[in-house]
Design a protein around this motif. Sequence first.
Motif, PDB file in Angstrom:
ATOM      1  N   VAL A 125      30.500 -31.953 -39.832  1.00 45.22           N
ATOM      2  CA  VAL A 125      32.098 -31.907 -39.071  1.00 45.22           C
ATOM      3  C   VAL A 125      32.578 -30.346 -38.038  1.00 45.22           C
ATOM      4  O   VAL A 125      32.475 -30.123 -36.998  1.00 45.22           O
ATOM      5  CB  VAL A 125      33.142 -31.719 -40.085  1.00 45.22           C
ATOM      6  CG1 VAL A 125      34.236 -31.422 -39.847  1.00 45.22           C
ATOM      7  CG2 VAL A 125      32.834 -32.917 -41.115  1.00 45.22           C
ATOM      8  N   ARG A 126      31.505 -29.221 -38.645  1.00 43.86           N
ATOM      9  CA  ARG A 126      31.805 -27.816 -37.318  1.00 43.86           C
ATOM     10  C   ARG A 126      30.653 -28.776 -35.856  1.00 43.86           C
ATOM     11  O   ARG A 126      31.738 -28.120 -35.126  1.00 43.86           O
ATOM     12  CB  ARG A 126      30.808 -26.821 -37.824  1.00 43.86           C
ATOM     13  CG  ARG A 126      32.484 -26.581 -39.660  1.00 43.86           C
ATOM     14  CD  ARG A 126      31.215 -25.411 -40.127  1.00 43.86           C
ATOM     15  NE  ARG A 126      31.838 -24.544 -41.275  1.00 43.86           N
ATOM     16  CZ  ARG A 126      33.249 -24.262 -41.009  1.00 43.86           C
ATOM     17  NH1 ARG A 126      33.136 -23.965 -39.753  1.00 43.86           N
ATOM     18  NH2 ARG A 126      33.619 -23.956 -42.962  1.00 43.86           N
ATOM     19  N   ALA A 127      29.889 -28.997 -36.043  1.00 44.54           N
ATOM     20  CA  ALA A 127      29.226 -29.020 -35.139  1.00 44.54           C
ATOM     21  C   ALA A 127      30.197 -30.104 -34.097  1.00 44.54           C
ATOM     22  O   ALA A 127      30.525 -30.243 -32.841  1.00 44.54           O
ATOM     23  CB  ALA A 127      27.821 -29.843 -35.153  1.00 44.54           C
ATOM     24  N   ALA A 128      30.352 -31.030 -33.938  1.00 47.51           N
ATOM     25  CA  ALA A 128      31.023 -32.210 -33.998  1.00 47.51           C
ATOM     26  C   ALA A 128      32.589 -31.187 -32.821  1.00 47.51           C
ATOM     27  O   ALA A 128      32.823 -31.622 -31.707  1.00 47.51           O
ATOM     28  CB  ALA A 128      32.157 -33.028 -34.666  1.00 47.51           C
ATOM     29  N   VAL A 129      33.082 -30.421 -34.118  1.00 47.44           N
ATOM     30  CA  VAL A 129      34.477 -29.117 -33.410  1.00 47.44           C
ATOM     31  C   VAL A 129      33.958 -28.973 -31.899  1.00 47.44           C
ATOM     32  O   VAL A 129      34.367 -28.650 -31.049  1.00 47.44           O
ATOM     33  CB  VAL A 129      35.383 -29.019 -34.496  1.00 47.44           C
ATOM     34  CG1 VAL A 129      35.645 -28.075 -33.810  1.00 47.44           C
ATOM     35  CG2 VAL A 129      35.960 -30.007 -35.433  1.00 47.44           C
ATOM     36  N   GLU A 138      34.929 -29.278 -28.133  1.00 40.16           N
ATOM     37  CA  GLU A 138      35.789 -27.874 -27.665  1.00 40.16           C
ATOM     38  C   GLU A 138      34.765 -27.041 -26.331  1.00 40.16           C
ATOM     39  O   GLU A 138      35.715 -26.901 -25.762  1.00 40.16           O
ATOM     40  CB  GLU A 138      36.238 -25.989 -29.041  1.00 40.16           C
ATOM     41  CG  GLU A 138      36.350 -26.695 -29.387  1.00 40.16           C
ATOM     42  CD  GLU A 138      36.359 -25.263 -31.284  1.00 40.16           C
ATOM     43  OE1 GLU A 138      35.508 -24.494 -30.859  1.00 40.16           O
ATOM     44  OE2 GLU A 138      37.352 -24.963 -31.458  1.00 40.16           O
ATOM     45  N   LYS A 139      33.583 -27.316 -26.592  1.00 40.52           N
ATOM     46  CA  LYS A 139      33.315 -27.091 -25.615  1.00 40.52           C
ATOM     47  C   LYS A 139      32.945 -28.070 -24.095  1.00 40.52           C
ATOM     48  O   LYS A 139      33.002 -27.647 -22.988  1.00 40.52           O
ATOM     49  CB  LYS A 139      31.490 -27.390 -25.507  1.00 40.52           C
ATOM     50  CG  LYS A 139      31.246 -25.544 -26.421  1.00 40.52           C
ATOM     51  CD  LYS A 139      29.854 -25.537 -26.708  1.00 40.52           C
ATOM     52  CE  LYS A 139      28.765 -24.812 -27.207  1.00 40.52           C
ATOM     53  NZ  LYS A 139      27.397 -24.585 -28.167  1.00 40.52           N
ATOM     54  N   GLY A 140      33.511 -29.436 -24.351  1.00 44.37           N
ATOM     55  CA  GLY A 140      33.158 -30.061 -23.475  1.00 44.37           C
ATOM     56  C   GLY A 140      34.459 -31.425 -23.484  1.00 44.37           C
ATOM     57  O   GLY A 140      34.373 -32.547 -22.546  1.00 44.37           O
ATOM     58  N   GLY A 141      35.297 -31.033 -24.731  1.00 45.67           N
ATOM     59  CA  GLY A 141      35.761 -31.954 -24.925  1.00 45.67           C
ATOM     60  C   GLY A 141      35.605 -33.494 -25.130  1.00 45.67           C
ATOM     61  O   GLY A 141      34.490 -34.179 -25.876  1.00 45.67           O
ATOM     62  N   LEU A 142      36.542 -34.567 -24.392  1.00 47.21           N
ATOM     63  CA  LEU A 142      35.874 -35.953 -25.039  1.00 47.21           C
ATOM     64  C   LEU A 142      34.518 -36.382 -24.519  1.00 47.21           C
ATOM     65  O   LEU A 142      34.239 -37.375 -25.620  1.00 47.21           O
ATOM     66  CB  LEU A 142      36.995 -37.406 -24.703  1.00 47.21           C
ATOM     67  CG  LEU A 142      37.983 -36.858 -25.393  1.00 47.21           C
ATOM     68  CD1 LEU A 142      39.368 -37.929 -25.354  1.00 47.21           C
ATOM     69  CD2 LEU A 142      37.910 -37.037 -27.541  1.00 47.21           C
ATOM     70  N   ASP A 143      34.245 -36.089 -23.516  1.00 45.08           N
ATOM     71  CA  ASP A 143      33.054 -36.277 -22.836  1.00 45.08           C
ATOM     72  C   ASP A 143      32.552 -35.808 -23.892  1.00 45.08           C
ATOM     73  O   ASP A 143      30.721 -36.659 -22.994  1.00 45.08           O
ATOM     74  CB  ASP A 143      33.060 -35.802 -21.178  1.00 45.08           C
ATOM     75  CG  ASP A 143      33.961 -36.757 -20.591  1.00 45.08           C
ATOM     76  OD1 ASP A 143      34.636 -37.615 -21.028  1.00 45.08           O
ATOM     77  OD2 ASP A 143      34.464 -35.937 -19.719  1.00 45.08           O
ATOM     78  N   ALA A 144      31.949 -34.733 -24.091  1.00 42.59           N
ATOM     79  CA  ALA A 144      31.345 -34.276 -25.042  1.00 42.59           C
ATOM     80  C   ALA A 144      30.474 -34.790 -26.215  1.00 42.59           C
ATOM     81  O   ALA A 144      28.720 -34.400 -27.291  1.00 42.59           O
ATOM     82  CB  ALA A 144      31.250 -32.527 -25.639  1.00 42.59           C
TER      83      ALA A 144
END
Length: 182
Positions: A60-64, A68-74
Amino acid sequence: MPKNLHLELTDDQRCDLRGLLGRRDLARHTRLRAECVRLLDRGRTVTEVADLLECNPVTVRAAVHRFEKGGLDALPDAPRPGRPARILGPEDRAELADLLDTSAAAGITWTAPALRDWLRDERGVEISAYWLWELLRRDGFRWKRTRDSVRHQADPVLQQAARAELGDLRPCGRPPTPDKAT
């Protein structure tokens, strides 16, 4: 103890996230990451999200952090390294289907390596025999293993004469086997 993550999405991001989650062709890991972001935006904690999605809080933390770094594209997985899988084009598949249909009508059988060689020689397509077999199976082609037998070409008169001759050579006390030809 790790700090709680708080995520606030804009209305545009929420709309884009709903559109992403509404896709039917979404990869499993991408959907999981998008659900993590959605649930955290609704005020859930990391442990609650992990329990709801049956995954590890680290996921979950990795997904957040990824969001945060790349938006939905990440959120989607990165492209896999290496050569892309060999896929037969529609023209190649149609030509192969025609070959198999005409061969079946003529009583000719093909093995996957022989088809691979035909594709290489006639169509210039390099593909492994196993992958070709898998693609044919997906396209609905079915076959069974052929047997190395000439029993169907045997003469019934000669078979009957051989059975009669062998019947005389049968050991004493053993009953004769029933005739399968009659």
